[in-house]
Design an enzyme around this catalytic site. Structure first.
Site, mmCIF file in Angstrom:
data_model
loop_
_atom_site.group_PDB
_atom_site.id
_atom_site.type_symbol
_atom_site.label_atom_id
_atom_site.label_comp_id
_atom_site.label_asym_id
_atom_site.label_seq_id
_atom_site.Cartn_x
_atom_site.Cartn_y
_atom_site.Cartn_z
ATOM 1 N N MET A 129 7.789 -130.935 -50.743
ATOM 2 C CA MET A 129 6.367 -130.974 -51.095
ATOM 3 C C MET A 129 5.993 -132.356 -51.582
ATOM 4 S SD MET A 129 3.445 -129.583 -51.357
ATOM 5 C CE MET A 129 2.000 -130.375 -52.039
ATOM 6 N N GLU A 130 4.800 -132.835 -51.146
ATOM 7 C CA GLU A 130 4.418 -134.235 -51.309
ATOM 8 C C GLU A 130 3.670 -134.558 -52.586
ATOM 9 O OE1 GLU A 130 1.075 -132.332 -48.697
ATOM 10 O OE2 GLU A 130 3.237 -132.147 -48.933
ATOM 11 N N GLU B 258 7.550 -136.692 -46.530
ATOM 12 C CA GLU B 258 6.860 -136.603 -47.822
ATOM 13 C C GLU B 258 6.291 -137.947 -48.261
ATOM 14 O OE1 GLU B 258 6.237 -133.668 -48.551
ATOM 15 O OE2 GLU B 258 7.720 -132.918 -47.140
#
Length: 1048
Positions: free
Chosen positions: A428-429, A463
């Site tokens: 998750m970024e 990401e």
């Protein structure tokens, strides 16, 4: 988010890791997110650590209550209105009440008891007066039984899923205090807002939070007086309404102050609990966040839509033995009580709520500094921090690449990468604090495979690309999610091909397009840019279409415009919309002023090529927006049929869609940038096909013509008359005359054409015979991708004789290449992945030279109590053979429990799933879902693996049905993990009995699953399997008996 599109990350051992759709054995472990998207599902009693207390008990759902009684306490209970109600209710306004079409959500929310502060009598009277006397148009009136009702049965003043736009958040001050013993948290959210029109109602998001107090502060500064706000909750839309005693003044700054509390989530989203076990066997707890797409509201009340960008000041209270990390660097730490520390983090840049992140843990870290002074750190549990070095080096290199490529400096002073023990998707970024599944970030130099190194590099690249595409510039609404995810997926290949050329990632790109086409050929697919509204719909588009198809059409556009022109366009896009939100058209408008680099000029708003260009495009204006709208606003992709008549090449496009022969035509047309080479010239020629049919004239007649060079275009090609025979002859004679990607695309296209009746199965199988002489990884993998699913269908229909013959044919086809493989870790990444893949295939299908070698390795490994260092590329084959007897199976499981290597654990999981023992397979399903020894995050892969087991697939399907409600609670309705499990357990069924059973089950779920796109996809797939087997099975049996096998 790195959501491997069917939802679960391919384990590090997977022969093609996160970059390929692996056809091998339990197809499950190699999935894709993509993802975009696990945690222990059971609480851990007797947690030994001392802790401070929040002063709040663990929060439990309150019983439903009737309307608020007099006094200062009321209870939120389930409202009467159901999701999807079409009735309307008034929104209190200064002069009148507004109304609109109500929309609902399938999401449900546990009601919680709350207290509200005393309010003034004047407020109560004015509110009552407003509700009773405000005039509303007659068409707005609705009955009490259908109006949206708050949890306390009062009218809820908003009936739409989307928030109103006239309240704008500017800045959040968050203070969050988490208790890792009671597994609860509490906090205060202060949100600075402005109003663009007068209103006394503030609508925002909150989900599973108790709100005992809310107030409004007028003007700037903390010393302003606070007025209490009445709080109404509407769980179906995950919204709360704050009712002010008087309308807000337009343009004046206000601050909402909300006290709240909640439980740490037991799922993988929101502010959730994660656990890990130390070398000594001690279980430790940490808390981490996963907010994308709609879960920030589970951690703090907020305006949880991507267009409501704001800055954030975050404070975290924790015990001294823990650390806290967040998006921004730590500014200071203050002791607020004995045994309680409050960490203050710097103010963030302007960003969306889904990018906020914080972690409270006992992680350790390692750090490096980039050339531009950015501090890059990798965080992991203490026992695994020695596996962080590879990702750290990769992150530094990639961050430096992106700063240079985008010509925009990374705007923060640090970038953290955290390996979370329980994580649903791949990564998750979150801006400045990217989070990862451990297998997506940690690399064990002794045990991790070549595919693990490739997968980690690609995930980190994805990401970090998001820090620009997604974070700096964000889609306005989730319907254009592809602007985030398609770009990040595409940039994986652009960046890693430069920063890590030894990985040769460009070889694997086109497989992403094949993955996307599998679902994009179904009627239930969706356009790249597609309307979504509720949380379940939003989660559903984290799929192959948003990720892989998005990346493929961007690659096609880059090939069309030229790499330099394309880069100029996206840099212009990023610069123009920094810290803003965009729509699909904003990207194309940024591209419109960019001309290709091969002699084009700007004329009348379009790019026009010089008259000496050899391209058909010289006569065309390059209208990027019109062209790309055909790829993003309509679903599916074209089939281009080529008919050669002397020097004339006739081209026809139509919508490629699987289904019944009598399915109606859609009439879709695309602007297709065709490329081709011929037997006379390997120079790439181009032609833009904008009409249904067209003709191009060659300089001279040719023996063969190959379109879609290097699979640069997102379309399938059919060659009529003797076109396929010419290309099959080319492959059998001098297959290296065309590239390995062109060879792989011919294999793919041939079998796709079989499925729609354009090519016979015999001709497609004839084409694969050349693979006996193939040595390149991608054509071999593509051949397996097409051939293995064929015998998988047979396994589920008790066609043992033909199934056995087909498997023998497959091994015979590749025997020479299998025999050439060494049992080492030598060679390039591609060579190593090919070795791992082939040896596993051979051993699983009991090719005796492979089995005997693997048995010897496993015996030595077992005798050394698992301490012998096996070549990582052959370990999977060794474990697969060792797990075939109960003693070896039990030994592998014992080693699983103590292993610290993600690669090794995933290899063991795979091996445990292929035993033909129903009791052990059922035990695996139960244990992985329970989440004690085998983490629940692994369950989707284990379920899918067992569904690929000829003995286990009925168990997997039964488990899915019996535990559906628990699965939805854990993984979320609409998530890619749910889609992965639904498709994984059912999409190889090929009988009408199975079809009816699947239809009956999912239709019985109603709003709890029957409407999911993945359900429609799997039903379509089963119907397609039935048609395919009815049409082709007898032909395959005859073909296998043919003398052609003598040629092998």
């Amino acid at each position: 988010m790195f959501c491997i599109p069917k939802g679960v990350l391919r384990p590090a051992w997977a022969p093609i890791s996160a970059t390929l759709r692996l056809p091998l054995l339990p197809h499950c472990f190699v999935n894709s997110c993509l993802g975009n998207s696990d945690v222990c599902s059971s609480p851990l009693p007797g947690f030994p650590f001392p802790s401070y207390r929040l002063g709040l008990p663990r929060l439990d759902p309150a019983p439903s209550a009737s309307a608020c009684s007099s006094g200062s306490t009321f209870t939120f209970g389930p409202g009467a209105a159901k999701a999807g109600s079409s009735s309307v209710v008034p929104e209190p306004q200064p002069a009148d009440l507004l109304c609109g079409e109500a929309r609902g959500s399938s999401s449900k929310m546990i009601s919680l008891s709350i207290k509200r502060p005393l309010v003034t009598m004047s407020f109560l009277l004015s509110s009552l007066l407003m509700l009773l006397t405000a005039a509303t148009p007659s068409w707005c009136q609705s009955s009490e039984t259908t109006s949206p009702k708050a949890s306390n049965r009062a009218p809820f003043p908003w009936n739409k899923m989307r928030l109103p736009e006239h309240i704008i958040p500017v800045h959040y001050d968050l203070m969050i205090h988490v208790n890792l013993t009671t597994l609860t948290f509490g906090g205060t959210t202060e949100i600075e807002i402005t109003a663009s029109k007068p209103t006394s109602t503030i609508i925002l998001h909150s989900h599973h939070l108790q709100i005992p107090k809310a107030a409004l502060r007028k003007g700037a500064g903390e010393k302003q007086s606070e007025e209490p706000l009445r709080v109404l909750e509407y769980p179906p839309q995950e919204q709360i309404a704050l009712l002010a005693p008087e309308p807000l003044v337009v343009g004046l700054p206000y601050t909402i102050v909300i006290d709240y509390a909640g439980n740490l989530s037991e799922s993988f989203h929101g502010f959730y609990k994660s656990t890990y076990r130390t070398k000594e066997g001690e279980v430790r707890i940490l808390a981490s966040t996963q907010f994308e797409p709609t879960a920030a509201r589970m951690a703090f009340p907020c305006f949880d839509e991507p267009a409501f960008k704001a800055s954030f000041s975050i404070k975290i209270r924790r015990e001294p033995r823990h650390i806290a990390i967040s998006n921004m660097p730590l500014v200071k730490s203050v002791t607020v009580a004995e045994g309680l520390v409050e960490d203050h983090f710097d103010v963030t840049v302007k960003m969306s709520t889904y990018l906020v992140a914080f972690i409270v843990s006992d992680f350790k870290s390692v750090s490096k500094i980039t050339k531009s002074g950015i501090k890059v750190s990798v965080y992991a549990v203490p026992d695994k921090i020695n596996q962080a070095d590879y990702a750290l080096d990769a992150a530094v290199t990639l961050l430096e690449f992106y700063e240079d490529y985008f010509s925009i400096p990374y705007p923060l002073s640090k970038q953290d990468l955290a390996a979370i023990p329980d994580f649903q998707s791949g990564a998750m970024e979150n801006w400045g604090l990217t989070t990862y599944r451990e297998s997506s970030l940690l690399f064990d130099a002794e045990k991790s495979s070549a595919s693990s190194k490739l997968g980690i590099t690609m995930t980190v690249s994805h990401e970090l690309a998001h820090q620009w595409f997604g974070n700096l510039v964000t889609m306005e609404w989730w319907n254009d999610l592809w602007l985030n995810e398609g770009f990040a997926k595409f940039m994986e290949f652009v960046s890693v091909s430069v920063t890590h050329p030894e990985l040769k990632v460009e070889d694997y790109f086109f497989d992403k397009c094949f993955n996307a086409m599998e679902v994009d050929a179904l009627n239930s697919t969706h356009p790249v840019s597609t309307p979504v509204e509720n949380p379940a719909q939003i989660k559903e588009i984290f799929d192959e279409v948003s990720y892989e198809k998005g990346a493929c059409i961007l690659n096609m556009l880059r090939d069309y415009l030229g790499a330099d022109a394309f880069k100029s366009g996206i840099v212009k896009y990023l610069q123009k919309y920094s810290y803003k939100n965009t729509k699909n058209e904003d990207l194309w408008n940024s591209m419109a002023s960019i001309c290709p680099t091969d002699g084009t000029q700007r004329m009348d708003g379009f790019c026009s090529r010089g008259e000496h260009s050899s391209s058909h495009w010289r006569q065309e204006g390059l209208d990027v927006k019109t062209m790309m709208n055909t790829w993003t606003l309509q679903k599916g992709f074209p089939l281009v049929t080529i008919t050669v008549r002397g020097r004339n090449v006739h081209m026809k496009q139509e919508h490629f869609v699987k289904g019944p022969d009598d399915a109606p035509e859609t009439g879709y047309l695309w602007h297709v940038p065709l490329t081709f080479i011929t037997s006379n010239s390997d120079s790439v020629q181009r032609f833009l096909l904008k009409t249904r049919t067209d003709v191009l004239i060659l300089p001279e007649e040719v023996e063969w013509i190959k379109f879609n060079v290097g699979m640069s275009g997102y379309y399938i090609v059919h060659y009529e008359d003797d076109g396929w025979a010419s290309l099959t002859g080319l492959l059998k004679g001098t297959h290296r005359a065309i590239s390995s990607s062109d060879r792989a695309s011919l294999i793919n296209n041939a079998f796709q054409l079989v499925s729609i009746g354009k090519l016979s199965i015999e001709k497609a199988l004839d084409l694969t015979l050349y693979l006996k002489h193939e040595t390149e990884v991608m054509p071999v993998f593509q051949g397996l991708n097409e051939l293995i699913p064929m015998y998988r269908l047979m396994e589920k229909r008790d066609m043992n004789e033909v199934e056995t013959q087909f498997k023998a044919f497959l091994i015979g086809l590749l025997r020479d290449l299998i025999d050439k493989q060494t049992w080492t870790d030598e060679g390039s990444i591609s060579e190593r992945m090919l070795r791992s893949h082939l040896l596993l295939l051979a051993c699983v299908h009991k090719y005796q030279p492979c089995v005997q070698k693997a048995e010897g390795y496993f015996r030595q490994w077992q005798e050394a109590n698992g301490n012998l260092s096996l070549p990582s590329d052959v370990t999977l084959a060794v474990f697969a053979v060792g797990a075939q007897n109960p003693e070896g199976w039990d030994f592998l499981y014992s080693k699983y429990q103590s292993s610290l290597s993600s690669t090794e654990k995933n290899q063991i999981e795979f091996a445990l799933c292929i035993i033909h023992n129903k009791e052990k397979l059922q035990w695996l399903l139960d244990q992985s879902f329970k989440g004690d020894t085998i983490k629940t995050q692994e369950f989707p892969d284990i379920l899918r693996a067992i569904s690929r087991n000829p003995v286990g697939y009925p168990l997997a399907w039964q488990f899915l049905r019996e535990n559906w409600n628990k699965l939805v609670q854990k993984f979320e309705l609409g998530s890619s993990s749910i889609a992965y499990m639904v498709m994984g357990t059912t999409n190889q069924f090929s009988t009408r009995a199975w079809l009816e059973e699947v239809k009956e089950f999912f239709s019985s779920l109603k709003e709890n699953g029957s409407q999911l796109r993945c359900v429609q996809q799997t039903i379509e797939t089963i119907e397609e399997n039935i048609r395919w087997m009815d049409k082709n099975f007898d032909k395959i049996r005859v073909w296998l008996q043919n003398e052609k096998l003598e040629l092998l």
